[in-house]
Motif scaffolding. Structure first.
Motif, PDB file in Angstrom:
ATOM      1  N   SER A 182      17.052  14.255   4.257  1.00 47.23           N
ATOM      2  CA  SER A 182      16.842  13.144   5.036  1.00 47.23           C
ATOM      3  C   SER A 182      16.312  13.650   6.447  1.00 47.23           C
ATOM      4  O   SER A 182      16.573  14.935   7.131  1.00 47.23           O
TER       5      SER A 182
ATOM      6  N   LYS B  10      15.395   9.406   7.762  1.00 47.94           N
ATOM      7  CA  LYS B  10      14.828   8.568   6.791  1.00 47.94           C
ATOM      8  C   LYS B  10      14.771   9.393   5.590  1.00 47.94           C
ATOM      9  O   LYS B  10      14.457  10.769   5.642  1.00 47.94           O
TER      10      LYS B  10
ATOM     11  N   SER C 206       9.020  11.862   8.278  1.00 47.09           N
ATOM     12  CA  SER C 206       8.272  11.054   8.889  1.00 47.09           C
ATOM     13  C   SER C 206       7.575  11.616  10.078  1.00 47.09           C
ATOM     14  O   SER C 206       7.942  12.794  10.633  1.00 47.09           O
TER      15      SER C 206
ATOM     16  N   ASN D  55      12.067  -1.535   6.730  1.00 50.71           N
ATOM     17  CA  ASN D  55      13.866  -1.636   6.327  1.00 50.71           C
ATOM     18  C   ASN D  55      13.967  -1.859   4.954  1.00 50.71           C
ATOM     19  O   ASN D  55      14.925  -1.161   4.411  1.00 50.71           O
TER      20      ASN D  55
ATOM     21  N   HIS E 177      13.471   1.726   3.306  1.00 48.79           N
ATOM     22  CA  HIS E 177      14.312   2.586   3.518  1.00 48.79           C
ATOM     23  C   HIS E 177      15.677   2.098   2.589  1.00 48.79           C
ATOM     24  O   HIS E 177      16.387   3.039   2.180  1.00 48.79           O
TER      25      HIS E 177
ATOM     26  N   CYS F 295      15.118   2.959  -1.173  1.00 50.36           N
ATOM     27  CA  CYS F 295      15.251   4.397  -1.355  1.00 50.36           C
ATOM     28  C   CYS F 295      16.711   4.685  -1.558  1.00 50.36           C
ATOM     29  O   CYS F 295      17.279   5.714  -2.200  1.00 50.36           O
ATOM     30  N   LYS F 296      17.337   4.068  -0.462  1.00 53.44           N
ATOM     31  CA  LYS F 296      19.152   4.557  -0.347  1.00 53.44           C
ATOM     32  C   LYS F 296      19.517   4.065  -1.973  1.00 53.44           C
ATOM     33  O   LYS F 296      20.397   4.901  -2.249  1.00 53.44           O
TER      34      LYS F 296
ATOM     35  N   TRP G  33      13.885  10.163  -2.374  1.00 50.26           N
ATOM     36  CA  TRP G  33      13.431  10.705  -1.372  1.00 50.26           C
ATOM     37  C   TRP G  33      12.173  11.396  -1.432  1.00 50.26           C
ATOM     38  O   TRP G  33      11.680  11.539  -2.839  1.00 50.26           O
TER      39      TRP G  33
END
Length: 310
Positions: free
Chosen positions: A4, A8, A12, A290, A293, A296-297, A302
């Motif tokens: 992370s 993110k 990033s 949004n 993200h 991905c969660k 990742w």
């Protein structure tokens, strides 16, 4: 999630800037008053097939203003709106090394001299990086960081011919090598959704870039803009654009394959609303980010999850 970066699921641009400068840094987009060999008749007159009349600098400053004035106007606005303190001077419009080296030295030095500018980023073409230009950038890089952004778009030569890119893959490879030999950081622009390219084609471009000495990448959604030859092909029904769901799925696949050491400067893009024909959903940039993200969660994935060194 195994990795992370500043909250993110990918490395990033914001995370990198905070690492280096210990604060949030904002880009100010500049117009150096240059053209492009793909527009002035050297290579062609129409530019790349997707490029608007603004030369990808539709959000850049006014070329009638000095570089200092362009920076000040945007910096003052960002200070008032977001409390910004530090800035990157981004030479965005057209090809920003396509001018005599003494002119380039003047405008780049002017940007670097602005007190709150911490770096400059220069958008250009691999075929517009002569030895004299690279020598200049190397020298300026000793003052403040100088980054060079190259518009590759795709590794596939057939697509490159269709979009009228105007240079070969070997030209790109030579430019990257010369820039790296000079100690400069390289950021590569890719476009996802170019007509005729499959998901596998796009992932091949990602795999190719993983093994080049680049430090950053932009994953740019294909925009169809008014007044472009791409728009004519789109309106003639020659290709379709992605839905948001299709695009999110593709970006996640790209991120999973991408080396975790490469900084992701962009995962979508926001074309000017007055020119945007398709896809219209892309104008809701916050929604797109949004959703990415969140997805991905949900998938517990990742950047670099499927990356292999060899």
């Amino acid at each position: 999630m195994a990795n992370s970066w500043n909250g993110k699921p990918y490395y990033s641009f914001d995370a990198m800037l905070k690492e280096r400068f210990s604060t949030k840094v904002y880009k100010v987009a500049l117009n150096g008053g240059m053209s492009c060999p793909n527009r002035d008749g050297t290579l062609g007159n129409g530019g790349c097939i997707f490029c608007s009349a603004g030369g990808s600098g539709d959000f850049a400053g006014n070329s009638c203003d000095s570089i200092t004035t362009q920076i000040k106007i945007q910096a003052d606005r960002l200070r008032e709106k977001r409390g910004a303190k530090k800035f990157i001077a981004y030479f965005q419009a057209y090809t920003n090394t396509y001018a005599p080296v003494d002119y380039l030295e003047k405008i780049f030095t002017e940007a670097l001299s602005y007190p709150d500018v911490v770096a400059i980023s220069i958008g250009t073409r691999p075929d517009c990086l002569g030895d004299d230009v690279i020598a200049l950038l190397k020298r300026l890089n000793q003052i403040k960081p100088v980054w060079v952004e190259l518009g590759l778009q795709t590794m596939h030569e057939e697509t490159a011919r269709y979009i009228r890119r105007g240079y070969s893959l070997s030209c790109f490879e030579t430019a990257v090598k010369n820039l790296k030999d000079a100690g400069l950081e390289v950021i590569v622009h890719t476009i996802l959704g170019l007509p005729g390219e499959s998901k596998e084609d796009i992932l091949e471009t990602i795999d190719y870039l993983n093994h080049k000495d680049i430090q950053g990448i932009k994953l740019q959604l294909l925009h169809v803009l008014k007044g472009t030859d791409l728009a004519s092909d789109y309106l003639d029904g020659k290709f379709k654009v992605y839905s948001m769901e299709e695009y999110i799925d593709l970006v996640i696949s790209c991120l999973e394959r991408l080396s975790p050491d490469i900084v992701v400067h962009r995962v979508t893009g926001d074309g000017p609303k007055a020119l945007l024909i398709a896809p219209l959903w892309s104008s809701a940039k916050k929604t797109v980010l949004n959703t990415l993200h969140h997805e991905c969660k949900i998938r517990n994935t990742w950047q670099g999850r499927l990356f292999h060194e060899t």
